[in-house]
Design a protein around this motif. Structure first.
Motif, PDB file in Angstrom:
ATOM      1  N   LEU A  12      -3.469   4.148   3.786  1.00 33.06           N
ATOM      2  CA  LEU A  12      -2.071   4.134   3.346  1.00 33.06           C
ATOM      3  C   LEU A  12      -1.925   4.548   1.883  1.00 33.06           C
ATOM      4  O   LEU A  12      -1.009   5.309   1.538  1.00 33.06           O
ATOM      5  N   THR A  13      -2.802   4.062   1.002  1.00 37.99           N
ATOM      6  CA  THR A  13      -2.684   4.395  -0.421  1.00 37.99           C
ATOM      7  C   THR A  13      -3.087   5.834  -0.703  1.00 37.99           C
ATOM      8  O   THR A  13      -2.597   6.447  -1.662  1.00 37.99           O
ATOM      9  N   CYS A  14      -3.983   6.379   0.096  1.00 34.09           N
ATOM     10  CA  CYS A  14      -4.494   7.735  -0.150  1.00 34.09           C
ATOM     11  C   CYS A  14      -3.899   8.768   0.811  1.00 34.09           C
ATOM     12  O   CYS A  14      -4.436   9.869   0.951  1.00 34.09           O
ATOM     13  N   LYS A  15      -2.820   8.408   1.460  1.00 40.10           N
ATOM     14  CA  LYS A  15      -2.123   9.377   2.317  1.00 40.10           C
ATOM     15  C   LYS A  15      -1.707  10.575   1.478  1.00 40.10           C
ATOM     16  O   LYS A  15      -1.190  10.415   0.369  1.00 40.10           O
ATOM     17  N   GLU A  16      -1.966  11.767   1.968  1.00 41.17           N
ATOM     18  CA  GLU A  16      -1.666  13.037   1.304  1.00 41.17           C
ATOM     19  C   GLU A  16      -2.597  13.322   0.123  1.00 41.17           C
ATOM     20  O   GLU A  16      -2.415  14.313  -0.584  1.00 41.17           O
ATOM     21  N   HIS A  17      -3.607  12.475  -0.100  1.00 44.78           N
ATOM     22  CA  HIS A  17      -4.592  12.805  -1.132  1.00 44.78           C
ATOM     23  C   HIS A  17      -5.432  13.988  -0.642  1.00 44.78           C
ATOM     24  O   HIS A  17      -5.835  14.035   0.518  1.00 44.78           O
ATOM     25  N   LYS A  27      -6.617   2.126  13.276  1.00 44.04           N
ATOM     26  CA  LYS A  27      -5.504   3.006  13.639  1.00 44.04           C
ATOM     27  C   LYS A  27      -4.573   2.333  14.645  1.00 44.04           C
ATOM     28  O   LYS A  27      -3.353   2.548  14.618  1.00 44.04           O
ATOM     29  N   LYS A  28      -5.115   1.497  15.516  1.00 38.78           N
ATOM     30  CA  LYS A  28      -4.290   0.739  16.458  1.00 38.78           C
ATOM     31  C   LYS A  28      -3.354  -0.200  15.701  1.00 38.78           C
ATOM     32  O   LYS A  28      -2.169  -0.332  16.048  1.00 38.78           O
ATOM     33  N   ALA A  88       0.833  -1.205   0.000  1.00 39.78           N
ATOM     34  CA  ALA A  88       0.000   0.000   0.000  1.00 39.78           C
ATOM     35  C   ALA A  88       0.868   1.256   0.000  1.00 39.78           C
ATOM     36  O   ALA A  88       0.562   2.235  -0.695  1.00 39.78           O
ATOM     37  N   GLN A  89       1.940   1.233   0.766  1.00 38.23           N
ATOM     38  CA  GLN A  89       2.842   2.382   0.796  1.00 38.23           C
ATOM     39  C   GLN A  89       3.527   2.580  -0.556  1.00 38.23           C
ATOM     40  O   GLN A  89       3.722   3.721  -0.995  1.00 38.23           O
ATOM     41  N   GLN A 108       3.991   5.324  16.186  1.00 34.43           N
ATOM     42  CA  GLN A 108       3.147   6.503  16.398  1.00 34.43           C
ATOM     43  C   GLN A 108       3.535   7.663  15.489  1.00 34.43           C
ATOM     44  O   GLN A 108       2.689   8.299  14.867  1.00 34.43           O
ATOM     45  N   GLN A 109       4.813   7.924  15.370  1.00 29.82           N
ATOM     46  CA  GLN A 109       5.261   9.078  14.602  1.00 29.82           C
ATOM     47  C   GLN A 109       4.956   8.923  13.108  1.00 29.82           C
ATOM     48  O   GLN A 109       4.488   9.852  12.458  1.00 29.82           O
ATOM     49  N   ALA A 110       5.206   7.744  12.565  1.00 24.42           N
ATOM     50  CA  ALA A 110       4.998   7.517  11.135  1.00 24.42           C
ATOM     51  C   ALA A 110       3.522   7.548  10.746  1.00 24.42           C
ATOM     52  O   ALA A 110       3.186   7.773   9.578  1.00 24.42           O
ATOM     53  N   THR A 111       2.660   7.328  11.701  1.00 19.83           N
ATOM     54  CA  THR A 111       1.224   7.286  11.395  1.00 19.83           C
ATOM     55  C   THR A 111       0.490   8.549  11.844  1.00 19.83           C
ATOM     56  O   THR A 111      -0.737   8.597  11.812  1.00 19.83           O
TER      57      THR A 111
END
Length: 561
Positions: free
Chosen positions: A267-272, A311-312, A222-223, A320-323
């Motif tokens: 994950l795939t739509c991060k920053e969309h 999210k867990k 996904a990343q 935590q930081q990366a998510t």
């Protein structure tokens, strides 16, 4: 005689669009349906509440039938009945089902609702009825109305509260439905624990839990997809087909409520852009088909617990930081507020699967204003459609969609490519850009046809159809041949965009999350089954080149399975 609406509330959903009555004259002076004038009337069945329990050992499995009845003129026939999908194991089922009638109702019409309990072994049981006069609905388009349900004799609600059904008049027009075209980016989830266990023939890993989440390899898939479209933003010259522009124009992201699909969607739509301001919306009809032994299709979480669980899992895998950015995205459970899955001991019937597709297409046509959307899915299809013998019998939504909805014109134009779409499936973390079209002349509840499909951002098809690396060479187009010979296993890239012309009509409704978010856990967790260490995924070749499409006004929607 008529139920009294007890609740009148104007919904204000995030994706709301102006809902106005269209009264630009009749499209025809000749009655079209049951003595009524041409037009369209869309009713949303939102939810039922406080139903009696009709089953032993579980809760009610209710669906709703709807029709118009002329209470004055006996020469006017009752309209055909439309119905929702079955909502399993719930006394407060949430539907958000859109039912479109091909006429403009008479002033003397009454809208009738019949609530029915589905029985697997015996005849279905009537629960009760509700009615409302059309003239009462007419000035309240867009408002939710809650009607009392008159229960059959000797039935009573479990909690002593008055049973009710909430409905909404979504769209009303004296004009015939127009041709409607929308575009979807269909994304398959990354590798799940179920997929990994299948490959390893690890039965314990498959049946040791419900609702299998992504493995670390699935997270990385996904990343990787997200990185590919992000990289294109820095070098727009490589976006030869306008895929990135279309992808970024999507105004909604929808996902199956299954954990692996929701993880993949984030994950795939991060920053969309759309997830910067709008929630990820869950649609239960995007979930996988339930067959015997399909532990991965049985849910565990409902309502707000879905978001908490997803999210867990991401924090566990990435830290935590990366998510941090992903944690800020709201997940709207929409119609996954209660038991949204088919019970473990049951297999979905063919008619239930067809009804799910009907509900899904009706939502995408009338329930969202998005003309382009992203759909994130898992596996939703009919076992018999391809003869696949995977354990549990789940096949892809993607494959069923291609087999059932592909237009004859597109098959004739691209015979080799469409044949591959029938046989193959999207690889984990893959994406297909699909254009669909509804022909208004064929009825407002008809499924659309696929007029164009292309793999994007280095996605590929993989196995399952018995194709070889040279299959289809004789009739394949030149740009496909190179891809067919590029893989030692059946893994196919690329296609051409189709084009289409005609009057278009975007969806007239808007989805709203008017249900209060619940926090419930149901099902069973069993023995976990941790994901193996991620394997290094091979790089995917670039997608095939083809003639750049014309600037289009196609509606774009992202779906995650």
């Amino acid at each position: 005689k008529f139920s009294t609406p007890r609740v009148l509330s104007l919904t204000t959903p995030r994706l709301a669009v102006a809902l106005q009555e269209e009264t630009m004259g009749c499209s025809s002076s000749t009655p079209r349906d049951c003595g009524r004038d041409d037009g369209i009337c869309v009713i949303e069945v939102v939810r039922c509440q406080h139903l009696p329990n009709m089953d032993v050992g579980s809760l009610t499995d209710a669906y709703v039938k709807c029709r118009f009845v002329d209470t004055i003129d006996t020469n006017i026939q009752d309209s055909a009945k439309l119905k929702t999908s079955v909502q399993w194991n719930s006394l407060n089922p949430v539907y958000h089902s859109y039912l479109a009638f091909p006429f403009f109702p008479h002033e003397a019409d009454t809208l009738e609702f019949k609530i029915v309990d589905e029985d697997v072994m015996n005849a279905n049981d009537d629960i009760g009825r509700a009615e409302v006069k059309f003239t009462y609905l007419l000035p309240r388009i867009g408002e939710e109305l809650t009607l009392d349900i008159r229960l059959k004799k000797n039935l009573h609600s479990e909690d002593g509260e008055r049973p009710s059904i909430t409905i909404r008049l979504v769209k009303l027009s004296r004009n015939k439905p127009k041709k409607t075209r929308k575009e979807f980016f269909v994304i398959r989830h990354g590798e799940s624990i179920w997929n990994e266990s299948q490959g390893d023939k690890n039965v314990k890993g498959m049946v040791g839990q419900y609702d299998h989440e992504l493995t670390m390899r699935g997270v990385e898939q996904a990343q990787a997809f997200q990185q590919k479209w992000t990289d294109l933003k820095h070098d727009p010259s490589k976006d030869k087909h306008g895929d990135l522009k279309a992808f970024l124009s999507a105004s909604a992201v929808f996902s199956s409520p299954l954990t692996r699909a929701a993880q993949t969607a984030l994950l795939t739509c991060k920053e969309h852009p759309v997830l910067q301001s709008e929630p990820l919306v869950l649609l239960r009809n995007l979930r996988e088909v339930k067959n015997f032994g399909s532990f991965d299709t049985v849910g565990k979480y409902m309502g707000s617990d879905i978001e908490n669980n997803v999210k867990k899992k991401l924090i566990r895998d990435l830290g935590q930081q990366a998510t941090q950015e992903l944690l800020g995205v709201e997940i709207d459970p929409y119609d996954a507020m209660d038991s949204w899955w088919t019970p473990l001991q049951q297999k979905e019937k063919k008619e239930h699967i067809h009804q799910r597709f009907t509900d899904l297409w009706a939502f995408l046509r009338y329930g969202t204003p998005a003309e382009t959307a992203i759909l994130v899915e898992g596996l939703l299809a009919l076992r018999h459609a391809s003869g696949d013998s995977d354990f549990g019998g789940t096949l892809s939504f993607f494959r069923h969609m291609c087999k059932e909805e592909m237009s004859a014109e597109y098959r004739k134009r691209e015979p080799a490519w469409t044949a591959l779409l029938d046989k193959e499936k999207l690889d984990n973390g893959g994406c297909l850009r699909v254009t669909v079209e509804w022909d208004g002349a064929k009825g407002p509840m008809q499924h659309p046809v696929i007029t164009s499909a292309r793999l994007v951002f280095g996605s590929r098809l993989t196995g399952g159809g018995g194709a070889s690396d040279s299959a289809g060479d004789e009739e394949a187009s030149e740009d496909m041949r190179g891809h067919l010979s590029s893989f030692s296993r059946p893994s196919i890239m690329g296609l051409k965009d189709g084009d289409g012309e005609g009057d278009e009509e975007t969806g007239g409704g808007a989805h709203s999350n008017s249900s209060s978010k619940g926090s419930t856990e149901k099902g069973g967790s069993g023995g976990g089954g941790s994901a193996k260490k991620a394997k290094q995924a091979a790089k995917n070749p670039a997608s095939s080149s083809s003639e750049a499409p014309k600037e289009d006004t196609t509606a774009k929607v992202m779906l995650s399975f």
